[in-house]
Structures are given as C-alpha cells and as structure tokens.
Design a protein around this motif. Structure first.
Motif, PDB file in Angstrom:
ATOM      1  N   THR A 240       0.852  -1.191   0.000  1.00  0.00           N
ATOM      2  CA  THR A 240       0.000   0.000   0.000  1.00  0.00           C
ATOM      3  C   THR A 240       0.882   1.234   0.000  1.00  0.00           C
ATOM      4  O   THR A 240       1.659   1.449   0.935  1.00  0.00           O
ATOM      5  CB  THR A 240      -0.924   0.017   1.223  1.00  0.00           C
ATOM      6  OG1 THR A 240      -1.766  -1.137   1.196  1.00  0.00           O
ATOM      7  CG2 THR A 240      -1.803   1.256   1.224  1.00  0.00           C
ATOM      8  N   SER A 248       0.563  15.519  -7.083  1.00  0.00           N
ATOM      9  CA  SER A 248       0.446  14.190  -7.690  1.00  0.00           C
ATOM     10  C   SER A 248       1.592  13.964  -8.670  1.00  0.00           C
ATOM     11  O   SER A 248       2.083  14.910  -9.299  1.00  0.00           O
ATOM     12  CB  SER A 248      -0.888  14.044  -8.419  1.00  0.00           C
ATOM     13  OG  SER A 248      -1.978  14.090  -7.520  1.00  0.00           O
ATOM     14  N   LYS A 317      -7.092   3.217  -4.559  1.00  0.00           N
ATOM     15  CA  LYS A 317      -7.043   2.660  -5.898  1.00  0.00           C
ATOM     16  C   LYS A 317      -6.328   1.316  -5.850  1.00  0.00           C
ATOM     17  O   LYS A 317      -5.456   1.090  -5.019  1.00  0.00           O
ATOM     18  CB  LYS A 317      -6.306   3.607  -6.853  1.00  0.00           C
ATOM     19  CG  LYS A 317      -6.971   4.984  -6.956  1.00  0.00           C
ATOM     20  CD  LYS A 317      -6.215   5.851  -7.922  1.00  0.00           C
ATOM     21  CE  LYS A 317      -6.864   7.229  -8.030  1.00  0.00           C
ATOM     22  NZ  LYS A 317      -6.125   8.118  -8.947  1.00  0.00           N
ATOM     23  N   THR A 318      -6.661   0.436  -6.743  1.00  0.00           N
ATOM     24  CA  THR A 318      -6.074  -0.891  -6.785  1.00  0.00           C
ATOM     25  C   THR A 318      -5.501  -1.149  -8.155  1.00  0.00           C
ATOM     26  O   THR A 318      -6.177  -0.947  -9.161  1.00  0.00           O
ATOM     27  CB  THR A 318      -7.124  -1.964  -6.460  1.00  0.00           C
ATOM     28  OG1 THR A 318      -7.672  -1.681  -5.173  1.00  0.00           O
ATOM     29  CG2 THR A 318      -6.492  -3.341  -6.444  1.00  0.00           C
ATOM     30  N   MET A 319      -4.263  -1.595  -8.198  1.00  0.00           N
ATOM     31  CA  MET A 319      -3.633  -1.895  -9.468  1.00  0.00           C
ATOM     32  C   MET A 319      -3.961  -3.306  -9.907  1.00  0.00           C
ATOM     33  O   MET A 319      -4.464  -4.128  -9.147  1.00  0.00           O
ATOM     34  CB  MET A 319      -2.114  -1.740  -9.358  1.00  0.00           C
ATOM     35  CG  MET A 319      -1.644  -0.307  -9.303  1.00  0.00           C
ATOM     36  SD  MET A 319       0.131  -0.221  -9.523  1.00  0.00           S
ATOM     37  CE  MET A 319       0.304  -0.858 -11.191  1.00  0.00           C
ATOM     38  N   THR A 342       2.904   4.064 -12.586  1.00  0.00           N
ATOM     39  CA  THR A 342       1.688   4.242 -11.798  1.00  0.00           C
ATOM     40  C   THR A 342       1.592   5.687 -11.346  1.00  0.00           C
ATOM     41  O   THR A 342       2.553   6.444 -11.446  1.00  0.00           O
ATOM     42  CB  THR A 342       1.674   3.301 -10.585  1.00  0.00           C
ATOM     43  OG1 THR A 342       0.416   3.389  -9.929  1.00  0.00           O
ATOM     44  CG2 THR A 342       2.785   3.663  -9.612  1.00  0.00           C
ATOM     45  N   GLN A 349      -4.223   6.706  -1.527  1.00  0.00           N
ATOM     46  CA  GLN A 349      -3.574   5.417  -1.330  1.00  0.00           C
ATOM     47  C   GLN A 349      -3.693   4.604  -2.611  1.00  0.00           C
ATOM     48  O   GLN A 349      -4.604   4.808  -3.406  1.00  0.00           O
ATOM     49  CB  GLN A 349      -4.232   4.637  -0.196  1.00  0.00           C
ATOM     50  CG  GLN A 349      -4.185   5.316   1.148  1.00  0.00           C
ATOM     51  CD  GLN A 349      -4.894   4.502   2.203  1.00  0.00           C
ATOM     52  OE1 GLN A 349      -4.949   3.281   2.122  1.00  0.00           O
ATOM     53  NE2 GLN A 349      -5.462   5.173   3.180  1.00  0.00           N
ATOM     54  N   LYS A 350      -2.786   3.690  -2.779  1.00  0.00           N
ATOM     55  CA  LYS A 350      -2.806   2.785  -3.928  1.00  0.00           C
ATOM     56  C   LYS A 350      -2.198   1.467  -3.502  1.00  0.00           C
ATOM     57  O   LYS A 350      -1.277   1.446  -2.677  1.00  0.00           O
ATOM     58  CB  LYS A 350      -2.024   3.389  -5.088  1.00  0.00           C
ATOM     59  CG  LYS A 350      -1.930   2.467  -6.304  1.00  0.00           C
ATOM     60  CD  LYS A 350      -1.115   3.124  -7.396  1.00  0.00           C
ATOM     61  CE  LYS A 350      -1.843   4.339  -7.919  1.00  0.00           C
ATOM     62  NZ  LYS A 350      -2.494   4.125  -9.187  1.00  0.00           N
ATOM     63  N   GLN A 351      -2.712   0.380  -4.067  1.00  0.00           N
ATOM     64  CA  GLN A 351      -2.174  -0.943  -3.753  1.00  0.00           C
ATOM     65  C   GLN A 351      -1.674  -1.625  -5.012  1.00  0.00           C
ATOM     66  O   GLN A 351      -2.273  -1.494  -6.086  1.00  0.00           O
ATOM     67  CB  GLN A 351      -3.245  -1.814  -3.087  1.00  0.00           C
ATOM     68  CG  GLN A 351      -3.548  -1.392  -1.651  1.00  0.00           C
ATOM     69  CD  GLN A 351      -4.494  -2.345  -0.978  1.00  0.00           C
ATOM     70  OE1 GLN A 351      -5.503  -2.730  -1.533  1.00  0.00           O
ATOM     71  NE2 GLN A 351      -4.169  -2.728   0.242  1.00  0.00           N
TER      72      GLN A 351
END
Length: 521
Positions: A240, A248, A317-319, A342, A349-351
């Motif tokens: 994560t 950004s 968000k999920t990759m 990415t 957050q992003k995973q």
C-alpha cells in the motif's frame, strides 16, 4: 608651475567625459530573468516507510511520517547571464536542502522553496490593505457590489472598509462575498522550487532534479488462506503506497524500500495558521451599509471567490494483480520496484501486488512465554513457515500485517471467515516466519512453583488440550538465562539462542514439564 597648470587643464578637459561615463559605470546590475522549467518529462518516486509498524491506513489524513526520494527530468531555455529557474509542481513536503540538480551549465547559486500555496486564508491575508470588491446578496436575491479595502488579518472577524465606514462581513442579514482582482505576489497555485543560476550563453538544457520529501509512507499487507488440512495455505501480499502531499506524480516509476535506514531529522508540528479554511467571529456592525431587510436564517460563512480546486479527497485505488513488484538488493535493505508506471496521487492510497499468490507449507503452533508465568493462561496460536523455495516462498518478505482466513461450512452455506490477524517482521530468505495470532482458550498452560529453597525453585508446567485433535506446543524461555535452567524432565531445544520446550499434546490430553531454576545461575 607650468607642469601643474598643464595637468589641471587636462583634468578639466576629461571631466565632461567622466560625467558622461558616470551613469554607465555606476548602473545597477541587470535584473535576473525568470524562466519556467517544463513540466516533468520523467519522474520516479521511491518511498521509505516510517519507523515502527509503518503506515496506519486508518489515520491517513493530512500527515505521514515516512519520506520519499523524488527524481524528475525537465527541460528549460536558459538566457545568458543570471536567471531564476522555477520548477512548478514539486512536492510541498520537499526538504529544500536535499535538492540535487544536474545539467545546469553555471551551477546553482541559491535554492528557494515557494510553498505558500493559494488558499482562502493566504488569499485574504495577501490582500490586507488592498482594494477588493464586496458582493452582498439580500434575502430577496438582489446583489449589490461596492469597492472595499481589507482591514483585518485572517483570524477573528473579517473587517473591510467601504464608503460607509468599517464593517464586519456576514454579521447581518446579507450573504457577503469577497471578489479579488488577482493573486498577490508570493502565492503559487502549486509548490514551486526556485533556483538561481548563471549561464555563460543562451542554451536549452535537460535537467535532472532529485530531492527528499516528507508525507509519504507504505506498508505491506498479507492475506493467508488456510487449506482444510491446516498444513498448507495460499499467501497473497500487497504493498500500500500512501501520500499526504498536495502534489500528484502521474505515470511515475514507483518503488518502496524495506528496512529502516537511519533518518532522524525532526519536523515541527503543523501550524494552524496555514490551514486552508477561514473561520470568522461576528459582532454587530458599527454602521449599516444597506437598509435592513426582513430577518432570515443565519448566512453561510464568508465565501472566497478564487480560481483554485479543493484538495482532493483520500482515495483508494487498486492496481492490476498481475503487476507484481520486483525485488532488488540495496545494501542491507530491499528495494521493491513496481514494474509498470503508476500514479502516486495527492492525498491518496494505492495498492499493488507484492508477489503472485503462492502455495505455502506451514504449521500451526501453540506457544507461550514461560518466563514469569504464574497460574493459568491460554496459549497463543501461531502460524509458522520457512522462507524457502521448497516451502513456497524463498524471497525477501517486508514487515507487515497478516490476516488469516479459513473456509467455514456454516448452516447458511460455505463462507470464508477471518480467524486471526497478526504481524510479520522483515524476513530474509531461509529465515523462519512466525505469525502470532490470538489466544486459544482450548489450550491452557499452568505453571507453578512446587518447591523453593535458598538457591532456587522447582517449577511444574502443565499443558492441557481440550481440542479433539493433537496440537504442537512450544514453551519459550526468552528472559531466563539458559544456564539457570537445571534438570528439565524433557529435552529443551535451542531456538534463536533461547531454550524452548517443544512437545506434541494429544487430543483432550495433557503433558507436564518439571525443571529447576537456579537463582544464582
């Protein structure tokens, strides 16, 4: 005397020439040109986690304790002579002293981080003593505009001066708004780094900018689903990424570093004066600017008309699960590089998958620390495996949280339930991996001293198993010196430098260990 007169005459002849040359000789140095670098062509963000357990996703709001190494490639057209190059869109948490720039022909003379961002508070404060437009909306919807001058700081009441005198905004029956004619100097829509340089000639250059920034963090999360035989399972792992910064970085090369490099620089607590919102107190006007209309509901707070977007909300968000991280050695640390570009989004957050699901061999162990144990206590359930390829792993595992699932055939049909949650430390290849879960009341441990004398005591440990199946039990001596434990009734093995009583407890049975502790050992 003749030579002196000749010298004086020559000086008088040169005087007009010196007067003509004087303005040029004493002219002020030319002003520095201000040029803007291009938007980043390439970026990379490498995140180092905070100390302790790392990222706590429940409290991610406005501040994180990890940091990131950010690298950017940009282009700029430099004029000849001194110039200031502005890099818009850098991280707001930049440590300006850490900035390294390569590619400037004249090097760097000065660095400044212009991070006073455009916000309602800063905009209001920037127009102190300057003219604005006061727009008032009455209860019947009519709008009245008039010139005004800001006469107060952005705390307490908002005071402006109009043709009618000094007035407090939004303290009457009107909905007041301030309309600003522009943006004060020193405010930027995005965090901006300014670099002073000096080029010998006009040139187009490509620059490499690298710096450290606060307000980033990451954490590893594991999900282990046990097989029905409780000796195998499927392990999934995710990384994560989190950013509390306002900038950004789209389509960036992202990576995380496992381990804890020494980085002890402290930060001051956030200053409330930098908050983006404005809260005004109200008191009656000294003068009345407009006739008093009928009483209406209390108005909304003062609104600032300005060209800026609200801070983005925290996102998750999920990759793609197929995009797994690739591990590399970084000295004693481990670098996990995301294989695909990415977006490290602002306040988000992003995973990404740390590795593809793996079938692992494991064992369930019930354990307890026997040091200082008195009376009865339940044992703790632990999932154990070995970080080796023949057991399904064989790769460096970063510390993180683990959730253990199991299939359950309930009265309403099969379901997958969580049976425990624990943590795992950083584990290298071939290390033992222990995941401590919750206490298990069916396995009880009783320890009591059965005899005491001047040199020590005799201790009895009884482990009872109420389960309809046998369990593996380990009693550990992590605080008691190994030399102090004498004449144990069962063999004690050495594990990580500590004595351990490892035994299998039969279904609905019990086992006993007796040993002597020498207080002088």
């Amino acid at each position: 005397m003749g030579r002196t007169a000749t010298a004086i005459a020559r000086c008088l002849m040169l005087a007009p020439l010196l007067l003509l040359a004087g303005p040029e000789l004493h002219a002020a140095p030319p002003a520095e040109a201000v040029v803007a670098a291009s938007a980043p062509i390439e970026t990379s963000v490498t995140i180092y986690r905070s100390a302790g357990d790392g990222l706590d996703t429940r409290t991610l709001a406005s501040r994180l304790d990890g940091y990131a190494l950010i690298s950017e490639t940009r282009e700029v057209d430099l004029p000849a002579g001194p110039a200031v190059v502005r890099f818009a869109g850098v991280a707001a948490g930049m440590l300006a002293e850490s900035v390294v720039i390569s590619g400037l022909p004249g090097g760097v003379r000065e660095k400044n981080l212009d991070a006073q961002l455009l916000s309602p508070r800063h905009l209001y404060a920037g127009w102190f003593g300057r003219p604005v437009t006061l727009r008032r909306t009455g209860a019947d919807g009519t709008v009245h505009s008039e010139p005004a001058v800001v006469r107060s700081a952005p705390d307490g009441a908002a005071i402006v001066e109009t043709a009618h005198g000094f007035e407090a905004l939004t303290c009457g029956p009107f909905n007041d708004q301030l309309v600003y004619p522009g943006v004060p100097d020193g405010l930027f829509a995005t965090p901006t780094l300014s670099i002073a340089t000096d080029a010998p000639a006009p040139v187009h250059v490509r620059l490499r900018l690298a710096y450290l920034a606060w307000d980033y963090d990451w954490r590893a999360d594991y999900v282990l689903k046990l097989a029905p035989d409780l000796r195998h399972g499927v392990l999934n792992a995710w990384v994560t990424l989190a950013s509390a910064d306002v900038t950004s970085f789209p389509a960036t090369a992202a990576a995380v570093v496992a381990g804890h490099p020494e980085f002890s620089e402290a930060r001051d607590e956030a200053d409330d004066a930098d908050a983006e919102t404005l809260t005004y107190q109200c008191f009656p006007r000294a003068t009345q600017a407009l006739p008093t209309p009928p009483m209406v509901a209390p108005p909304a707070p003062v609104m600032m008309e300005m060209a800026m977007a609200a801070p983005p909300p925290m996102l998750m968000k999920t990759m793609n699960r197929g995009a797994v991280a690739q591990v590399e050695n970084l000295g004693d640390l481990k670098l996990y590089r995301l294989p695909l570009p990415t977006t490290v989004a602002a306040r988000a957050q992003k995973q990404v998958a740390l590795f593809a699901p793996r079938n692992v061999s494991l064992a369930l162990v019930h354990t307890i620390a026997l040091d200082g144990l008195e009376g009865d206590q339940p044992a703790q359930l632990m999932v154990r495996t070995r970080n080796r390829a023949d057991q399904g792993l064989g790769l460096a595992l970063p510390a993180g949280r683990v959730r253990v699932l199991v299939d359950h055939a309930g009265s309403r049909g099969p379901a997958t339930l969580v049976v425990g949650a624990g943590t795992v430390e950083d584990r290298a290849v071939n290390d033992r991996v222990d995941i401590a879960l919750s206490a298990t009341p069916p396995v009880q441990v009783r320890q009591r001293a059965t005899h005491r004398d001047k040199t020590g005591r005799t201790v009895t440990v009884t482990v009872s198993n109420a389960n309809p199946f046998a369990v593996q039990f380990e009693g550990t001596f992590k605080q008691t010196p190994a030399a102090s434990i004498r004449t144990p009734s069962a063999p004690l093995v050495l594990q990580d430098g500590h004595r351990v009583w490892a035994v299998r407890v039969p279904a609905q049975g019990r086992v006993t260990l007796r040993y002597r502790v020498d207080d002088n050992g």
